[in-house]
Design an enzyme around this catalytic site. Sequence first.
Site, PDB file in Angstrom:
ATOM      1  N   HIS A 238      -7.559   0.715  14.236  1.00  0.00           N
ATOM      2  CA  HIS A 238      -7.320   1.598  13.370  1.00  0.00           C
ATOM      3  C   HIS A 238      -7.987   2.199  12.152  1.00  0.00           C
ATOM      4  CE1 HIS A 238      -4.171   2.934   9.450  1.00  0.00           C
ATOM      5  NE2 HIS A 238      -5.150   2.833   9.552  1.00  0.00           N
TER       6      HIS A 238
ATOM      7  N   ARG B   8       3.355   7.609   7.440  1.00  0.00           N
ATOM      8  CA  ARG B   8       2.813   6.521   6.495  1.00  0.00           C
ATOM      9  C   ARG B   8       1.574   6.672   5.758  1.00  0.00           C
ATOM     10  NH1 ARG B   8      -0.736   2.855   5.590  1.00  0.00           N
ATOM     11  NH2 ARG B   8      -1.197   2.770   7.554  1.00  0.00           N
ATOM     12  N   ASP B   9      -0.259   7.279   7.006  1.00  0.00           N
ATOM     13  CA  ASP B   9      -0.768   6.381   6.123  1.00  0.00           C
ATOM     14  C   ASP B   9      -0.901   7.888   5.572  1.00  0.00           C
ATOM     15  OD1 ASP B   9      -3.442   5.683   4.762  1.00  0.00           O
ATOM     16  OD2 ASP B   9      -3.776   4.876   7.325  1.00  0.00           O
TER      17      ASP B   9
ATOM     18  N   ASN C 106      -7.455   9.155   7.768  1.00  0.00           N
ATOM     19  CA  ASN C 106      -7.788   8.388   9.657  1.00  0.00           C
ATOM     20  C   ASN C 106      -8.483   9.814  10.453  1.00  0.00           C
ATOM     21  OD1 ASN C 106      -4.644   7.949   8.112  1.00  0.00           O
ATOM     22  ND2 ASN C 106      -5.036   6.142   9.469  1.00  0.00           N
TER      23      ASN C 106
ATOM     24  N   HIS D  32     -10.756   4.730   9.286  1.00  0.00           N
ATOM     25  CA  HIS D  32     -10.442   6.291   9.240  1.00  0.00           C
ATOM     26  C   HIS D  32     -12.072   6.166   8.581  1.00  0.00           C
ATOM     27  CE1 HIS D  32      -7.379   6.171   6.366  1.00  0.00           C
ATOM     28  NE2 HIS D  32      -6.925   4.841   7.229  1.00  0.00           N
TER      29      HIS D  32
ATOM     30  N   CYS E 178      -5.334   4.761   1.619  1.00  0.00           N
ATOM     31  CA  CYS E 178      -5.083   3.722   0.396  1.00  0.00           C
ATOM     32  C   CYS E 178      -4.932   4.227  -0.535  1.00  0.00           C
ATOM     33  CB  CYS E 178      -5.373   2.713   1.242  1.00  0.00           C
ATOM     34  SG  CYS E 178      -4.901   1.077   0.036  1.00  0.00           S
TER      35      CYS E 178
HETATM   36  N1  COA Z   1      10.952  -2.672  -0.739  1.00  0.00           N
HETATM   37  C1  COA Z   1      11.493  -2.348  -2.250  1.00  0.00           C
HETATM   38  N2  COA Z   1      11.160  -3.487  -2.581  1.00  0.00           N
HETATM   39  C2  COA Z   1      10.350  -4.285  -2.995  1.00  0.00           C
HETATM   40  C3  COA Z   1      10.012  -5.178  -1.880  1.00  0.00           C
HETATM   41  C4  COA Z   1      10.262  -4.638  -0.779  1.00  0.00           C
HETATM   42  N3  COA Z   1       9.194  -4.654   0.642  1.00  0.00           N
HETATM   43  N4  COA Z   1       8.977  -5.914  -2.193  1.00  0.00           N
HETATM   44  C5  COA Z   1       9.340  -6.138  -3.240  1.00  0.00           C
HETATM   45  N5  COA Z   1      10.270  -4.977  -3.759  1.00  0.00           N
HETATM   46  C6  COA Z   1      10.793  -4.552  -5.407  1.00  0.00           C
HETATM   47  C7  COA Z   1      11.117  -6.323  -5.633  1.00  0.00           C
HETATM   48  O1  COA Z   1      12.464  -6.542  -5.176  1.00  0.00           O
HETATM   49  C8  COA Z   1      10.928  -6.325  -7.084  1.00  0.00           C
HETATM   50  O2  COA Z   1      11.912  -4.954  -7.817  1.00  0.00           O
HETATM   51  P1  COA Z   1      12.997  -5.561  -9.199  1.00  0.00           P
HETATM   52  O3  COA Z   1      11.674  -5.872 -10.717  1.00  0.00           O
HETATM   53  O4  COA Z   1      13.286  -4.240  -9.704  1.00  0.00           O
HETATM   54  O5  COA Z   1      13.499  -6.850  -9.187  1.00  0.00           O
HETATM   55  C9  COA Z   1       9.684  -5.758  -7.938  1.00  0.00           C
HETATM   56  O6  COA Z   1       9.878  -4.649  -6.171  1.00  0.00           O
HETATM   57  C10 COA Z   1       8.876  -6.444  -7.607  1.00  0.00           C
HETATM   58  O7  COA Z   1       9.134  -8.120  -6.086  1.00  0.00           O
HETATM   59  P2  COA Z   1       7.999  -8.347  -6.094  1.00  0.00           P
HETATM   60  O8  COA Z   1       8.069  -9.444  -5.494  1.00  0.00           O
HETATM   61  O9  COA Z   1       7.205  -9.280  -7.688  1.00  0.00           O
HETATM   62  O10 COA Z   1       5.959  -7.825  -5.377  1.00  0.00           O
HETATM   63  P3  COA Z   1       4.897  -7.041  -6.357  1.00  0.00           P
HETATM   64  O11 COA Z   1       5.262  -6.510  -8.113  1.00  0.00           O
HETATM   65  O12 COA Z   1       4.324  -8.721  -6.250  1.00  0.00           O
HETATM   66  O13 COA Z   1       5.227  -6.019  -5.461  1.00  0.00           O
HETATM   67  C11 COA Z   1       4.212  -5.817  -3.375  1.00  0.00           C
HETATM   68  C12 COA Z   1       4.102  -6.885  -4.308  1.00  0.00           C
HETATM   69  C13 COA Z   1       3.869  -5.822  -1.907  1.00  0.00           C
HETATM   70  C14 COA Z   1       6.034  -5.912  -2.989  1.00  0.00           C
HETATM   71  C15 COA Z   1       4.118  -3.977  -3.458  1.00  0.00           C
HETATM   72  O14 COA Z   1       2.169  -4.601  -3.824  1.00  0.00           O
HETATM   73  C16 COA Z   1       3.832  -3.339  -2.824  1.00  0.00           C
HETATM   74  O15 COA Z   1       5.147  -2.602  -2.329  1.00  0.00           O
HETATM   75  N6  COA Z   1       2.825  -2.851  -1.998  1.00  0.00           N
HETATM   76  C17 COA Z   1       2.555  -2.133  -0.912  1.00  0.00           C
HETATM   77  C18 COA Z   1       1.482  -1.104  -0.854  1.00  0.00           C
HETATM   78  C19 COA Z   1       1.335  -0.190   0.322  1.00  0.00           C
HETATM   79  O16 COA Z   1       1.720   0.324   0.655  1.00  0.00           O
HETATM   80  N7  COA Z   1      -0.162   0.394   0.508  1.00  0.00           N
HETATM   81  C20 COA Z   1      -0.353   0.993   1.275  1.00  0.00           C
HETATM   82  C21 COA Z   1      -0.780   0.473   2.748  1.00  0.00           C
HETATM   83  S1  COA Z   1      -2.451  -0.066   3.115  1.00  0.00           S
HETATM   84 ZN    ZN Z   2      -4.914   3.789   7.149  1.00  0.00          ZN
END
Ligand code: COA
Ligand code: ZN
Length: 312
Positions: free
Chosen positions: A207, A15-16, A249, A209, A240
């Site tokens: 956790h 994942r990370d 990490n 890094h 990230c």
């Molecule tokens: N899985 C799949 N799709 C998702 C989702 C999820 N958990 N959460 C939201 N979405 C989709 C929505 O369905 C929407 O799709 P559409 O435009 O096709 O309808 C789109 O994403 C936007 O949804 P919204 O709730 O407005 O999300 P956002 O644009 O504000 O983004 C997150 C928020 C949390 C979904 C996004 O920032 C994200 O996935 N971040 C993860 C970051 C990450 O993994 N970082 C590393 C780990 S430290």
């Molecule tokens: Zn991390």
Amino acid sequence: MTRPTKVEVTEVGPRDGLQAEPRFVETEIKIQLVNDLIDAGVPRIEFSSFVSPRAVPQLADVAEVFEGIDRSGSTVLAALVPNAKGAVRAVDAGVHEIIVFLSASESHNKKNVNRSVEESLVGFEEVARIAAESSIPVQGVIATAFGCPFEGDVPIEQLGRIAQHYSKLGFKGIGLGDTTGMATPPIVRRAVKYLQDTLPELPIGLHFHNTRGLGLVNVMAGLDEGIDQFDASFGGIGGCPFAPKATGNICTEDLVYMLHEMNIDTGVNLQALITIATQVETIVGHNLPGQVMKAGPRLDLHSMTSVATAQG
Ligand code: COA
Ligand code: ZN
């Protein structure tokens, strides 16, 4: 506090690590890596994320990866989840554990999940409900727990406030994430002691890094405070994508090597981990920072003919 005699290592490389790689790693290869980690005896694996595939395209195949993993053993297969939509996907897949995450600092939370800390916390109430309906345990991670690349130091009261919230939601434990390697031993000790004092029943995982070279030193600080859960990634891959200067990490082989040398049991086969890390290096096509994967354990001896004799 006495040091633990047994530590639970969570492998977060799939994942990370893979989220930070520019190239998408094929689903079959991800499955093979996780299966190899299971065979190596890793007790808990963060195998992928149910996040938006637009935000992290590298992990868009999370459901297919889970489907392909050998789930017959006792290894805990956990996935990262940012919101209720992710929780529904994780429950539908049948993961063993959900890991929710937010950042202690507003600016990194905004960058990472496009929410305020409060909005994330409110959203986790629904995540907790969805997980509870299927009896899936949830761990609550606090990223940027030891410092934020945009805001600097994080007040420990903020960690306490979020941990309190996690505890109320019935989470099984908390994870403190050092997203960009800003932790130092005194900062780790202070945060861990504070949380142990305020929420003594809530298990803590760490956790780290290795961004500033203090990863294993911070593990030592954690061990001294009685912590027995640590995350690490194969070969030290990782970072990230939503934090500047984020690097890998702490490395799983280096961590396991150190723990075994300290007579701390992990149940993990070090030699198998080294083989996996070497394969990961080939898969991603660049050098990884892991050190034991290159030098081998200290008693991997060499023949005297393998180096020249110095002649003056
Ligand atoms: N899985 C799949 N799709 C998702 C989702 C999820 N958990 N959460 C939201 N979405 C989709 C929505 O369905 C929407 O799709 P559409 O435009 O096709 O309808 C789109 O994403 C936007 O949804 P919204 O709730 O407005 O999300 P956002 O644009 O504000 O983004 C997150 C928020 C949390 C979904 C996004 O920032 C994200 O996935 N971040 C993860 C970051 C990450 O993994 N970082 C590393 C780990 S430290
Ligand atoms: Zn991390």
